[in-house]
Scaffold this motif. Structure first.
Motif, short mmCIF file in Angstrom:
data_model
loop_
_atom_site.label_atom_id
_atom_site.label_comp_id
_atom_site.label_asym_id
_atom_site.label_seq_id
_atom_site.Cartn_x
_atom_site.Cartn_y
_atom_site.Cartn_z
N PHE A 98 46.78 -30.33 56.10
CA PHE A 98 46.24 -29.23 56.89
C PHE A 98 46.12 -29.69 58.33
N GLY A 99 46.14 -28.76 59.25
CA GLY A 99 45.95 -29.08 60.65
C GLY A 99 44.88 -28.19 61.25
N PHE A 100 44.25 -28.69 62.30
CA PHE A 100 43.22 -27.93 63.00
C PHE A 100 43.61 -27.80 64.46
N LEU A 101 43.49 -26.61 64.98
CA LEU A 101 43.67 -26.36 66.40
C LEU A 101 42.32 -26.54 67.05
N THR A 102 42.23 -27.41 68.06
CA THR A 102 40.96 -27.65 68.73
C THR A 102 41.08 -27.42 70.23
N THR A 103 39.92 -27.28 70.86
CA THR A 103 39.85 -27.12 72.31
C THR A 103 38.61 -27.88 72.79
N ASP A 104 38.45 -27.98 74.10
CA ASP A 104 37.26 -28.61 74.63
C ASP A 104 36.03 -27.86 74.16
N ALA A 105 34.96 -28.61 73.90
CA ALA A 105 33.73 -27.99 73.43
C ALA A 105 33.12 -27.12 74.53
N ASN A 106 32.61 -25.96 74.12
CA ASN A 106 31.89 -25.12 75.08
C ASN A 106 30.47 -25.67 75.24
N LEU A 107 29.65 -25.05 76.08
CA LEU A 107 28.31 -25.57 76.34
C LEU A 107 27.44 -25.64 75.09
N GLU A 108 27.51 -24.61 74.26
CA GLU A 108 26.67 -24.57 73.07
C GLU A 108 27.06 -25.64 72.06
N VAL A 109 28.34 -25.73 71.74
CA VAL A 109 28.81 -26.73 70.78
C VAL A 109 28.69 -28.13 71.37
N GLY A 110 28.92 -28.24 72.68
CA GLY A 110 28.84 -29.54 73.35
C GLY A 110 27.50 -30.22 73.23
N LYS B 216 32.88 -33.69 72.16
CA LYS B 216 34.31 -33.99 72.26
C LYS B 216 35.18 -32.73 72.20
N ASP B 217 35.08 -31.97 71.14
CA ASP B 217 35.92 -30.78 70.99
C ASP B 217 35.32 -29.85 69.95
N MET B 218 36.01 -28.73 69.72
CA MET B 218 35.57 -27.77 68.72
C MET B 218 36.80 -27.04 68.18
N PRO B 219 36.70 -26.52 66.96
CA PRO B 219 37.84 -25.79 66.41
C PRO B 219 38.04 -24.45 67.11
N VAL B 220 39.29 -24.02 67.13
CA VAL B 220 39.65 -22.70 67.64
C VAL B 220 39.83 -21.78 66.43
#
Length: 57
Positions: free
Chosen positions: A20-32, A37-41
């Motif tokens: 399986f693969g996960f698409l991630t992006t930079d963490a937003n303020l809430e998740v950060g 580091k990052d968060m799933p899209v």
């Protein structure tokens, strides 16, 4: 999901595994605040899914 057949450990010999693969992006303020580091899209629109799947690597 993709299936991959290979020898990962000599003791296990050849196995077929689900990948399986996960698409991630930079963490937003809430998740950060929890994980900077990052968060799933999460793609919720078919157009976005089609764009992601057909994009250049």
């Amino acid at each position: 999901m993709w299936q991959w057949t290979a020898v990962r450990k000599l003791a296990d010999s050849e196995t077929t595994d689900d990948l399986f693969g996960f698409l991630t992006t930079d963490a937003n303020l809430e998740v950060g605040l929890v994980y900077p580091k990052d968060m799933p899209v999460i793609l919720t629109h078919q157009d976005d899914m089609d764009l992601w799947i057909a994009a250049d690597t």
